[in-house]
Design an enzyme around this catalytic site. Structure first.
Site, PDB file in Angstrom:
ATOM      1  N   ARG A 290       0.808  -1.216   0.000  1.00  0.00           N
ATOM      2  CA  ARG A 290       0.000   0.000   0.000  1.00  0.00           C
ATOM      3  C   ARG A 290       0.842   1.267   0.000  1.00  0.00           C
ATOM      4  O   ARG A 290       0.323   2.353  -0.275  1.00  0.00           O
ATOM      5  CB  ARG A 290      -0.990  -0.030   1.170  1.00  0.00           C
TER       6      ARG A 290
ATOM      7  N   GLU B   3       2.629  -8.289  11.999  1.00  0.00           N
ATOM      8  CA  GLU B   3       1.682  -8.573  13.077  1.00  0.00           C
ATOM      9  C   GLU B   3       1.352 -10.051  13.175  1.00  0.00           C
ATOM     10  O   GLU B   3       1.125 -10.579  14.249  1.00  0.00           O
ATOM     11  CB  GLU B   3       0.378  -7.779  12.857  1.00  0.00           C
TER      12      GLU B   3
END
Length: 232
Positions: free
Chosen positions: A119, A156
Site C-alpha cells: 500500500r 503482526e
C-alpha cells in the site's frame, strides 16, 4: 492496517479526542502580529490561513478512515484507508499534507521517495510527483528482477522478507520511506536496513496512519518518523 480493538471505533463520536496527536501536524500556532506586518500580509497568505487550510485538509482525510472491529481476527480493530483512495479530494489532501511536511523538514535535500509493498505504492509515486522526485520500490521477496539485497521483517501475523534492486540507489543518496500505516514497525525497520545496505541515507519515514499503542516508531531508532493521523 490493524490495531487493538477500541470500545468505540468511531474517531468522531461525541466527546472523543481527534484521532491525530496534538502538534503532529505539519503546521504550528501562528505567532502574534508584529509591527509592520499588515503590509506583508497583503502580499503573502497569513500563517493562520495556511494552518486553517491544513487543518481542513487533515479533517477531510480523517473523516474517510473507516474502522472495522474484529477484523481480520477477534480483538483487532482494522483501519481502512479505501475511502481515502476513492475520494479524489481526500487523497489529494493526504498527499499534499505529506509533501508540505517534507518540504518544511528537508527542503530540497531529498533524492527519492521509497514506497513499501504494497500500500505504500499507492502513496509513494503521487508523493514523489508532488515533490518533483523519482520513486523507488521496496518489494516482497521474489518480485524484483536482477540483483537485489534482502532483509527480513516481523509482521503482526508472521514474518516477511523485503528486497530492493541493488542498483536502485547510489551511495549517499537521501531517501524518504512512505507507507500507508505504521503498526509494529517491522516493515519500516527492514526498509531502513535495506537502504542502509545500499549506503543510502534515510532522512525520514512517513505514513498516513499510525497505531500508537503498538509503538512502531520505537523500532526505527534514530530515524525520524511522521504520520498524519494517530490512533490507539
Amino acid at each position: 492496517m490493524v490495531g487493538p480493538a477500541h470500545p468505540n471505533p468511531d474517531p468522531f463520536h461525541a466527546g472523543a479526542e481527534p484521532p491525530w496527536a496534538p502538534g503532529s501536524a505539519p503546521w504550528g500556532t501562528p505567532p502574534p502580529p508584529r509591527a509592520g506586518a499588515e503590509r506583508t500580509n497583503r502580499l503573502l497568505p497569513s500563517r493562520r490561513a495556511d494552518a486553517e487550510m491544513a487543518d481542513s485538509e487533515l479533517q477531510l482525510v480523517a473523516r474517510r478512515i473507516r474502522s472495522f472491529p474484529d477484523f481480520p481476527v477477534p480483538g483487532v480493530l482494522f483501519r481502512d484507508i479505501s475511502p481515502v483512495l476513492k475520494d479524489p479530494d481526500s487523497f489529494r489532501a493526504s498527499v499534499s499534507l505529506l509533501a508540505n511536511h517534507l518540504k518544511k523538514a528537508h527542503g530540497g535535500r531529498i533524492d527519492y521517495i521509497a514506497g513499501l509493498d504494497s500500500r505504500g505504492f499507492l502513496f509513494g509515486p503521487s508523493l514523489a510527483q508532488e515533490l518533483g522526485l523519482g520513486c523507488i520500490l521496496i518489494r516482497k521477496r521474489g518480485k524484483l528482477p536482477g540483483p537485489t539485497v534482502c532483509a527480513s521483517c516481523a509482521l503482526e501475523y508472521g514474518k516477511a522478507e523485503l528486497e530492493i534492486q541493488r542498483d536502485a540507489l547510489e551511495p549517499g543518496q537521501k531517501v524518504v520511506v512512505v507507507d500507508d500505516l505504521l503498526a509494529t514497525g517491522g516493515t519500516m525497520r527492514a526498509a531502513c536496513e535495506l537502504l542502509g545496505q545500499l549506503q543510502a541515507q534515510v532522512l525520514e519515514c512517513v505514513s498516513l496512519v499510525e497505531l500508537t499503542s503498538l509503538k512502531g516508531r520505537e523500532k526505527l531508532g534514530t530515524v525520524p518518523f511522521f504520520s498524519l493521523l494517530q490512533y490507539e
